[in-house]
Design a protein around this motif. Structure first.
Motif, short mmCIF file in Angstrom:
data_model
loop_
_atom_site.label_atom_id
_atom_site.label_comp_id
_atom_site.label_asym_id
_atom_site.label_seq_id
_atom_site.Cartn_x
_atom_site.Cartn_y
_atom_site.Cartn_z
N PRO A 168 0.81 -1.22 0.00
CA PRO A 168 0.00 0.00 0.00
C PRO A 168 0.85 1.27 0.00
CG PRO A 168 -0.91 -1.59 1.55
CD PRO A 168 0.41 -2.15 1.08
N ARG A 169 1.99 1.24 0.68
CA ARG A 169 2.86 2.43 0.74
C ARG A 169 3.34 2.82 -0.66
NH1 ARG A 169 8.13 3.35 0.47
NH2 ARG A 169 8.61 1.12 0.45
N ILE A 173 2.39 5.93 -4.01
CA ILE A 173 3.36 6.62 -4.89
C ILE A 173 2.98 6.42 -6.35
CG2 ILE A 173 5.77 6.67 -5.63
CD1 ILE A 173 6.51 5.76 -2.76
N ILE A 174 2.61 5.18 -6.70
CA ILE A 174 2.21 4.87 -8.07
C ILE A 174 0.96 5.67 -8.45
CG2 ILE A 174 1.46 3.04 -9.64
CD1 ILE A 174 4.35 2.68 -8.74
N GLY A 191 -2.15 -6.44 2.87
CA GLY A 191 -2.85 -6.13 4.10
C GLY A 191 -2.83 -7.30 5.05
N LYS A 192 -3.49 -7.14 6.17
CA LYS A 192 -3.53 -8.20 7.17
C LYS A 192 -4.82 -9.00 7.00
CE LYS A 192 -1.64 -7.59 11.18
NZ LYS A 192 -0.41 -8.37 10.88
N ASN A 385 -7.85 -0.15 1.26
CA ASN A 385 -6.40 -0.15 1.46
C ASN A 385 -5.71 -1.35 0.81
OD1 ASN A 385 -4.36 1.49 3.00
ND2 ASN A 385 -3.85 -0.52 3.83
N SER A 386 -6.46 -2.40 0.49
CA SER A 386 -5.85 -3.60 -0.09
C SER A 386 -5.83 -3.59 -1.61
CB SER A 386 -6.56 -4.86 0.42
OG SER A 386 -7.92 -4.87 0.06
N GLY A 387 -6.33 -2.54 -2.22
CA GLY A 387 -6.19 -2.47 -3.66
C GLY A 387 -7.36 -1.84 -4.39
N LEU A 388 -7.19 -1.78 -5.71
CA LEU A 388 -8.16 -1.13 -6.59
C LEU A 388 -8.16 -1.88 -7.91
CD1 LEU A 388 -9.91 1.42 -7.36
CD2 LEU A 388 -7.77 2.46 -8.11
#
Length: 447
Positions: A168-169, A173-174, A191-192, A385-388
């Motif tokens: 995610p960090r 940036i991307i 993610g967790k 937070n785990s993606g798109l």
């Protein structure tokens, strides 16, 4: 279509002819067992490729859509256009699978592609950079190598689509770089991933399936169960069952097992080792920095404030967090960012369905781990937070395809158009309403 099929078939030859080289490169980079490398970086890639080749003709066809009364003699359809030039940035944990699967969909959709493999797995990066261009059309497909500096320069260019798999960090940036050019993108992050084990389950089967999912590739899997939620009573039953499963899988000394991988780098090793101070070590805990070996480890009585619960572990450590019941487990999950995967174990289908209905995650798997990603018929991707975005099978083709709405009208029959032209009056409005109105049908019931 013929060109795309030819390029996809060339990818198949790359996999077949370089299979042994791929196995050797992943073994050198991560001590990855042949079985795990073959399953993830060869077999699942071939499945994606063959599924795409089997269905590409159908996927590429224009889709004709419903029309209003006034357009019955016209043609309304969806054309599947490529975006253009696509950038694929892949990670190190599955260094072939995680660039090849999106590449298959990007080629199938008709795009040109630049692939940026991870520099962390140096042997695999070298293999891809040297071998892949020998199979694909160099005018349309390229491999770019390098580290952060090269990736940063690459992102300064305008792409028509970006596909990134990583943390995610870095995903932020991307996304920031893509925003400068209004470039659409897919972010496959981590993610967790919670794993709730109810008191009503076959503890030995659950232990084997959780242990396999957690310690596969030494835990360096974005969809691995990251922590277990269960009652105190289940924790007491689960720990000996996990110990038995680990011994069954890797022997009395997993360090000597040919079936247990290593941590990819020194930096990653030190980060994971620092998490061992959480809770109490119930199983494992041994580490060897020289070999980058961390034993399959289970941590009991872990508190939500412990270090192991503050970040994605991405290693062979499984914390157990005690909860009173299913409702408390659901509240625990919902109080945190939505995960890439969510696992539930129970012999009661009502429990599995209840957790499914009251939570949100990228993917969901009941009574097993990892296996949902093996189906090309299911979308794979995160949320929040785990993606798109999503991919796998036709979903990969869709990801790299611009669905272009098209209407082709007849040049004649102008009388049909007259009611829409000024000067307006109530009669014309009535005719337009009759011609274009969509009326609601009877109520439907969800069964």
């Amino acid at each position: 279509m013929e060109y795309r099929i030819a390029q996809l078939e060339a990818l198949g030859r790359f996999l077949d002819e370089k299979k042994q080289d791929i196995m050797e490169a992943t073994a050198l980079d991560m001590h990855k067992p042949f079985f795990e490398a073959y399953f993830t970086d060869f077999l699942l890639c071939k499945n994606e490729l063959n599924d795409t080749l089997n269905n590409l003709c159908c996927w590429m066809k224009d889709e004709h859509v419903d029309k209003s009364l006034v357009m019955q003699l016209d043609s309304a359809f969806i054309r599947k256009d490529p975006y253009g030039v696509v950038l694929i940035i892949s990670p190190w944990n599955y260094p072939i699978h995680l660039f090849l699967v999106p590449l298959i969909g990007a080629i199938a959709a008709g795009n040109c592609v630049i692939v940026k493999p991870s520099e962390t797995t140096k042997h695999t990066e070298k293999l891809v950079a040297e071998s892949l261009p020998c199979y694909l059309d160099k005018d349309c497909y390229a491999v770019v190598t390098g580290a952060v500096e090269e990736s940063t320069k690459l992102l300064e260019n305008k792409f028509d689509y970006i596909f990134f798999t990583g943390s995610p960090r870095v995903g932020k940036i991307i996304m920031t770089a893509a925003a400068k050019h209004l470039t659409p993108l897919t972010l496959e992050l981590g993610g967790k991933n919670p794993c709730y084990i109810s008191d009503c389950c076959d503890v030995h089967n659950a232990a084997r399936r959780v242990a396999w999912g957690r310690f596969f590739n030494a835990g360096q899997t974005c969809i691995a169960p990251d922590y277990v939620l269960c009652s105190v009573e289940m924790q007491e039953k689960l720990i000996p069952a996990l110990r038995k499963a680990i011994t069954e899988f890797y022997g009395p000394n997993p360090k000597e097992s040919p079936d247990f991988a290593r941590i990819v780098g020194d930096k990653q090793f030190r980060r994971i080792q620092a998490l061992l101070c959480s809770g109490r070590v119930a199983i494992g805990g041994q580490a060897d920095e020289k070999e980058r070996y961390i034993a399959p480890t289970v941590l009991a009585d872990v508190k939500p404030s412990d270090p192991a619960m503050q970040e994605e572990i991405f290693g062979p450590i499984l914390p157990i967090v005690v909860v009173a019941n299913m409702d408390e487990a659901i509240d625990f999950i919902n109080a945190r960012p939505r995960p890439l995967a969510l696992y539930v174990f129970s012999c009661d289908n009502k429990v599995v369905n209840h957790v499914l209905e009251r939570t949100s995650s990228g993917g969901f798997c009941g009574n097993d781990t990892l296996m949902h990603v093996t189906l090309t018929s299911l979308p794979f991707g995160g949320i929040g937070n785990s993606g798109l975005g999503k991919y796998h099978g036709k979903f990969t083709f869709d990801t790299f395809t611009h669905y272009r709405g098209c209407l082709h009208r007849c040049m004649g029959l102008e009388a049909i158009n007259c009611p829409r032209y000024p000067p307006y009056n109530q009669q014309k409005l009535g005719l337009m309403t009759t011609a274009f109105e969509i009326k609601r049908k009877g109520m439907c019931t969800l069964l």
